[in-house]
Design an enzyme around this catalytic site. Structure first.
Site, PDB file in Angstrom:
ATOM      1  N   GLU A   1       0.864  -1.182   0.000  1.00 44.38           N
ATOM      2  CA  GLU A   1       0.000   0.000   0.000  1.00 44.38           C
ATOM      3  C   GLU A   1       0.903   1.236   0.000  1.00 44.38           C
ATOM      4  O   GLU A   1       1.790   1.372   0.852  1.00 44.38           O
ATOM      5  CB  GLU A   1      -0.915  -0.014   1.239  1.00 44.38           C
ATOM      6  N   ARG A   2       0.675   2.096  -0.981  1.00 46.71           N
ATOM      7  CA  ARG A   2       1.475   3.322  -1.148  1.00 46.71           C
ATOM      8  C   ARG A   2       2.954   3.010  -1.383  1.00 46.71           C
ATOM      9  O   ARG A   2       3.837   3.773  -0.968  1.00 46.71           O
ATOM     10  CB  ARG A   2       1.328   4.262   0.049  1.00 46.71           C
TER      11      ARG A   2
ATOM     12  N   ASN B 217      -3.182  -1.781   7.661  1.00 44.12           N
ATOM     13  CA  ASN B 217      -4.472  -2.351   7.258  1.00 44.12           C
ATOM     14  C   ASN B 217      -4.221  -3.858   7.235  1.00 44.12           C
ATOM     15  O   ASN B 217      -3.973  -4.451   6.193  1.00 44.12           O
ATOM     16  CB  ASN B 217      -4.898  -1.838   5.880  1.00 44.12           C
TER      17      ASN B 217
ATOM     18  N   GLU C 226     -10.633   4.333   9.262  1.00 42.24           N
ATOM     19  CA  GLU C 226     -10.769   4.002   7.838  1.00 42.24           C
ATOM     20  C   GLU C 226     -11.283   2.577   7.623  1.00 42.24           C
ATOM     21  O   GLU C 226     -10.719   1.812   6.848  1.00 42.24           O
ATOM     22  CB  GLU C 226      -9.440   4.197   7.110  1.00 42.24           C
TER      23      GLU C 226
ATOM     24  N   ARG D  39      -2.085   3.533  16.968  1.00 47.07           N
ATOM     25  CA  ARG D  39      -2.084   4.722  16.108  1.00 47.07           C
ATOM     26  C   ARG D  39      -3.224   5.693  16.449  1.00 47.07           C
ATOM     27  O   ARG D  39      -4.341   5.278  16.747  1.00 47.07           O
ATOM     28  CB  ARG D  39      -2.184   4.312  14.643  1.00 47.07           C
TER      29      ARG D  39
ATOM     30  N   ARG E 120     -11.757  17.280  10.163  1.00 49.94           N
ATOM     31  CA  ARG E 120     -10.961  16.063  10.347  1.00 49.94           C
ATOM     32  C   ARG E 120      -9.691  16.331  11.148  1.00 49.94           C
ATOM     33  O   ARG E 120      -9.220  15.473  11.899  1.00 49.94           O
ATOM     34  CB  ARG E 120     -10.618  15.505   8.963  1.00 49.94           C
TER      35      ARG E 120
ATOM     36  N   LYS F  83       0.866  10.767  13.610  1.00 44.48           N
ATOM     37  CA  LYS F  83       1.435  11.306  12.369  1.00 44.48           C
ATOM     38  C   LYS F  83       1.929  12.725  12.598  1.00 44.48           C
ATOM     39  O   LYS F  83       1.361  13.456  13.422  1.00 44.48           O
ATOM     40  CB  LYS F  83       0.396  11.300  11.252  1.00 44.48           C
TER      41      LYS F  83
ATOM     42  N   ASP G  63      -2.815  14.284   7.294  1.00 43.74           N
ATOM     43  CA  ASP G  63      -2.288  13.056   6.706  1.00 43.74           C
ATOM     44  C   ASP G  63      -1.075  13.254   5.806  1.00 43.74           C
ATOM     45  O   ASP G  63      -1.219  13.242   4.580  1.00 43.74           O
ATOM     46  CB  ASP G  63      -3.411  12.365   5.896  1.00 43.74           C
TER      47      ASP G  63
ATOM     48  N   GLU H  64       5.097   9.546  13.823  1.00 48.13           N
ATOM     49  CA  GLU H  64       5.096   8.681  12.642  1.00 48.13           C
ATOM     50  C   GLU H  64       5.291   9.577  11.422  1.00 48.13           C
ATOM     51  O   GLU H  64       4.533  10.516  11.201  1.00 48.13           O
ATOM     52  CB  GLU H  64       3.751   7.932  12.530  1.00 48.13           C
TER      53      GLU H  64
ATOM     54  N   GLU I  52       3.876   9.127  -0.776  1.00 50.01           N
ATOM     55  CA  GLU I  52       2.476   9.051  -1.215  1.00 50.01           C
ATOM     56  C   GLU I  52       1.981  10.398  -1.755  1.00 50.01           C
ATOM     57  O   GLU I  52       1.351  10.452  -2.809  1.00 50.01           O
ATOM     58  CB  GLU I  52       1.586   8.603  -0.043  1.00 50.01           C
TER      59      GLU I  52
ATOM     60  N   TRP J   9     -13.041  12.972   1.993  1.00 46.92           N
ATOM     61  CA  TRP J   9     -12.172  12.355   0.993  1.00 46.92           C
ATOM     62  C   TRP J   9     -12.186  13.148  -0.310  1.00 46.92           C
ATOM     63  O   TRP J   9     -11.764  12.664  -1.348  1.00 46.92           O
ATOM     64  CB  TRP J   9     -12.599  10.889   0.738  1.00 46.92           C
TER      65      TRP J   9
HETATM   66  O1  GCW Z   1      -2.831   8.379   4.115  1.00 43.52           O
HETATM   67  C1  GCW Z   1      -3.653   7.329   4.290  1.00 43.52           C
HETATM   68  C2  GCW Z   1      -3.291   6.435   3.162  1.00 43.52           C
HETATM   69  C3  GCW Z   1      -3.726   5.010   3.399  1.00 43.52           C
HETATM   70  C4  GCW Z   1      -3.145   4.570   4.740  1.00 43.52           C
HETATM   71  C5  GCW Z   1      -3.651   5.489   5.835  1.00 43.52           C
HETATM   72  C6  GCW Z   1      -3.041   5.149   7.205  1.00 43.52           C
HETATM   73  C7  GCW Z   1      -2.404   2.381   5.352  1.00 43.52           C
HETATM   74  O2  GCW Z   1      -3.838   6.947   1.966  1.00 43.52           O
HETATM   75  O3  GCW Z   1      -3.262   4.238   2.339  1.00 43.52           O
HETATM   76  O4  GCW Z   1      -3.458   3.223   5.012  1.00 43.52           O
HETATM   77  O5  GCW Z   1      -3.306   6.803   5.540  1.00 43.52           O
HETATM   78  O6  GCW Z   1      -2.073   5.799   7.565  1.00 43.52           O
HETATM   79  O7  GCW Z   1      -3.540   4.279   7.877  1.00 43.52           O
END
Ligand code: GCW
Length: 686
Positions: free
Chosen positions: A137-138, A184, A265, A298, A309, A333, A338, A360, A366, A532
């Site tokens: 993923e990414r 995920n 998510e 997380r 958000r 994060k 994000d 993080e 990405e 989104w």
């Molecule tokens: O930024 C988003 C990403 C998802 C990612 C999510 C996360 C792993 O687009 O792909 O999923 O964050 O950090 O959980």
């Protein structure tokens, strides 16, 4: 005849240059002399230390180096004391880190003067978003180095070699942990066959000090354990996790612990059972505690119906400050939304005073051009780490609030979402390797400057010691002037350039839906959750643009400690780099430069494009100092970056112009595309 031809070719080859696919990263340099290593102890880690010295020695030919394991209370964790003729540490791993530092200093021409180097964070981890079918993923650098779809449980010699090279690269910059699967998470991760594979990986990376960790799915007890629920307070569920943890430690005695994305998510979490984050995290922490394992929980949570958000993580986690076990670390994060090209720091840093909190970062790009754009991320991370939260007075930087300098948190940690895959050069773009390197260096020392990190990385990655060079290394004036300095300057500017051509002045999340590569400020399909879609973030209309997070807006400013709260709240004192993050501004708002906001926006987009064009010039002039393989790969990526920057600029300005109804300043270059074509265009297509 053959020999003559080879000699002929070699004598005409530039002294700096050899074929290079980038696989050696920053570790490709061979020793220039012999070294005598003295060490009275033995272990797999010490053997590596010894061999590294022999392979990479650039000190005096024939010198002796003494490796001493002797307790010194000034040395913390796997820190070390460095002298030009030796390394002292409390642990074998400390010796290995000291050896890598010694070699780095020799190679980059830094002095060594009897000093102690302690790590800023205890746990320095890569998070791999690798799925068990081998996709990432990414991920933009090929498939997973750990997992694959066909023959998933076979471990080949090639696998082992790659894992070893991976572990070595990590250890060389002090990284000491890897979460092997996507947050995920698949419940299958915790099944027997996959755990056997984790065991095989752990055995290869262990001598390099890399501990393995797993992302786990919160609902695993019901999905693979046959239980009716995964409620964290249910006694069968509690027992299931205890048994699972015991099973893991039976195979991997130094297993590190779990990373959990819960109630976010679409991922299951304690809230599905009417419980809270502390209930969920503590249940897992209790299972891991007897073995010394940790839970990284997380804070990346947000809901579809949220008005802002950016406020959610703080709102959800602050009430539980002080309620988490001491082996739980909340993983936050860097910014509140994000991993955007620019965000202010997350207000959770410094605010959670009775809980361990870890940053993080996202190494994989990405939102920053993936593996096409040259963007050196250290300046972005440095900006976050050095941001003052004011939580315990001036100087309470994010770095100091998370590394144990201010709060007596039991554990300190630092995580980065990895950009590694099966590509020969690991990261897809040679310069993306610099981001892996920078992450490790900052995890070890969160006060390093981006300039120093870039300087080291360029020297280690591109400088080939001319064969007639005798130690110590001296970088020729020619190489320094025509390669090191301009390339370093380009790297240090590259993040700001990306912000300029993608989303300057506080704009954020105006990406094309889902893939996050190109622009999509218009993207808002019917029925898609608003958070989104870019219009949720930019809120452009004929009156102006930006997200009002002031006290009269969403009031996100109040999550920050004074004086930031008031500073951000007022357009006059809010740093211009965050203006649209915190304010909805009229198009004719007067900026510090004297320009209107609209004109300033146009200047920034244009500036970003000009900066990348300049990068092309820098790189083309560097040709004679780089092997042709890496040179052409980077050259071609820069061409795409320029085309992409043009698309970003045109798309955003033409789209926003529909609202501002103002001309692009006539002294700026004009768009070369039509908006309607760009709306149809998928920038991922080469
Ligand atoms: O930024 C988003 C990403 C998802 C990612 C999510 C996360 C792993 O687009 O792909 O999923 O964050 O950090 O959980």
């Amino acid at each position: 005849m053959k020999t003559i031809i080879i000699i002929f070719i070699l004598s005409f080859t530039n002294q700096y240059v050899h074929a290079e696919d980038g696989h050696n990263l920053w570790l490709g340099n061979k020793s220039t002399g012999k070294v005598n290593v003295v060490c009275t102890q033995n272990s797999a880690t010490l053997t590596i230390a010894r061999e590294e010295l022999q392979k990479g020695w650039h000190g005096k030919d024939g010198a002796s180096v003494v490796l001493t394991i002797k307790y010194d209370k000034a040395i913390k964790c796997d820190g070390f004391k460095l002298n030009s003729n030796g390394v002292q540490a409390n642990t074998d791993l400390g010796i290995l880190y000291g050896v890598y530092e010694l070699l780095r200093r020799q190679y980059t021409g830094q002095s060594i003067k009897g000093e102690i180097c302690n790590p800023s964070y205890e746990f320095r981890l890569l998070n791999h978003w690798d799925n068990l079918d081998g996709s990432i993923e990414r991920g933009y650098a090929g498939r997973s180095i750990f997992w694959r779809k066909d023959n998933p449980f076979v471990v080949t010699e090639n696998d082992k070699m790659l894992w070893q090279e991976y572990a070595r690269a990590n250890a060389s910059v002090g990284i000491n942990g890897a979460v092997l699967d996507n947050v995920n998470a698949s419940p299958s991760m915790l099944t027997l066959e996959y755990l056997e594979k984790v065991k095989a990986i752990a055995e290869v990376v262990r001598p390099y000090g890399i501990k393995t960790y797993l992302s786990v799915k919160f609902s695993s007890p019901s999905l693979i354990g046959g239980l009716k629920t995964s409620d964290p307070l249910n006694s069968e569920v509690i027992q299931w996790w205890k048994d699972k943890v015991k099973e893991i430690y039976g195979r991997i005695p130094d297993f590190g612990g779990f990373l959990v994305k819960a109630s976010s998510e679409g991922q299951p979490g304690p809230q599905d059972y009417g419980r809270n984050h502390a209930d969920g995290a503590n249940m897992m922490a209790d299972a891991l505690k007897p073995y010394g394992g940790i839970v990284m929980w997380r804070a990346f949570v947000y809901s579809p119906n949220d008005k802002d958000r950016a406020k959610q993580a703080y709102n959800e986690f602050m009430p539980f400050d002080g309620q988490f076990r001491d082996n739980v670390i909340i993983q936050v994060k860097n910014g509140p939304v994000d991993f955007q090209p620019r965000e202010p720091f997350s207000p959770l840093f410094g605010a959670m005073k009775k809980t361990s909190v870890m940053p993080e970062l996202q190494i994989t790009q990405e939102y920053l051009g993936q593996s096409i754009h040259l963007v050196f991320l250290a300046p972005m991370w440095e900006e976050c780490l050095q941001s003052d939260t004011y939580q315990e007075g001036a100087g309470s930087t994010v770095a100091r609030c998370t590394d144990g300098s201010i709060y007596p948190q039991k554990h300190t940690a630092f995580a980065g979402v990895s950009n590694i895959g099966l590509d020969a050069n690991w990261c897809g773009h040679t310069f993306a390797g610099a981001n892996w390197y920078a992450f490790g260096r900052l995890a070890w020392n969160n006060h390093l400057t981006s300039e120093k990190i870039a300087d080291e990385w360029i020297k280690l990655t591109f400088y080939q010691t001319p064969s007639e060079d005798k130690n110590p290394i001296s970088f020729s004036t020619d190489w320094t002037k025509h390669f090191l300095l301009p390339v370093k300057h380009m790297m240090l500017q590259s993040r700001e350039a990306a912000v300029n051509y993608m989303m300057p002045l506080g704009l954020h999340h105006i990406f094309a839906g889902d893939h996050h590569y190109g622009p999509g400020p218009w993207f808002a399909p019917k029925g898609l959750r608003p958070d989104w879609t870019p219009p949720y973030y930019h809120k452009a209309d004929t009156n102006g643009i930006g997200f009002d997070r002031t006290r009269t807006g969403s009031d996100a400013v109040s999550q920050y400690h004074e004086p930031l709260n008031s500073q951000f709240n007022n357009t006059k004192t809010c740093p211009e780099i965050y203006l649209l993050w915190f304010h909805h501004l009229p198009w004719d708002y007067k900026m510090k430069s004297g320009r209107t906001f609209w004109n300033e926006l146009c200047y920034h987009y244009d500036e970003g494009l000009q900066q990348v064009r300049q990068f092309q010039k820098v790189w083309d002039q560097a040709e004679r100092y780089v092997d042709s393989e890496r040179f052409t790969q980077i050259q071609s990526k820069l061409r795409r970056q320029c085309m992409n920057a043009q698309v970003w600029k045109d798309a955003c300005l033409l789209y926003f112009q529909q609202f501002s109804k103002l001309p692009i300043p006539y002294n700026r270059e004009r768009p070369v595309h039509d908006l309607k074509d760009l709306i149809e265009y998928d920038m991922r297509r080469p």
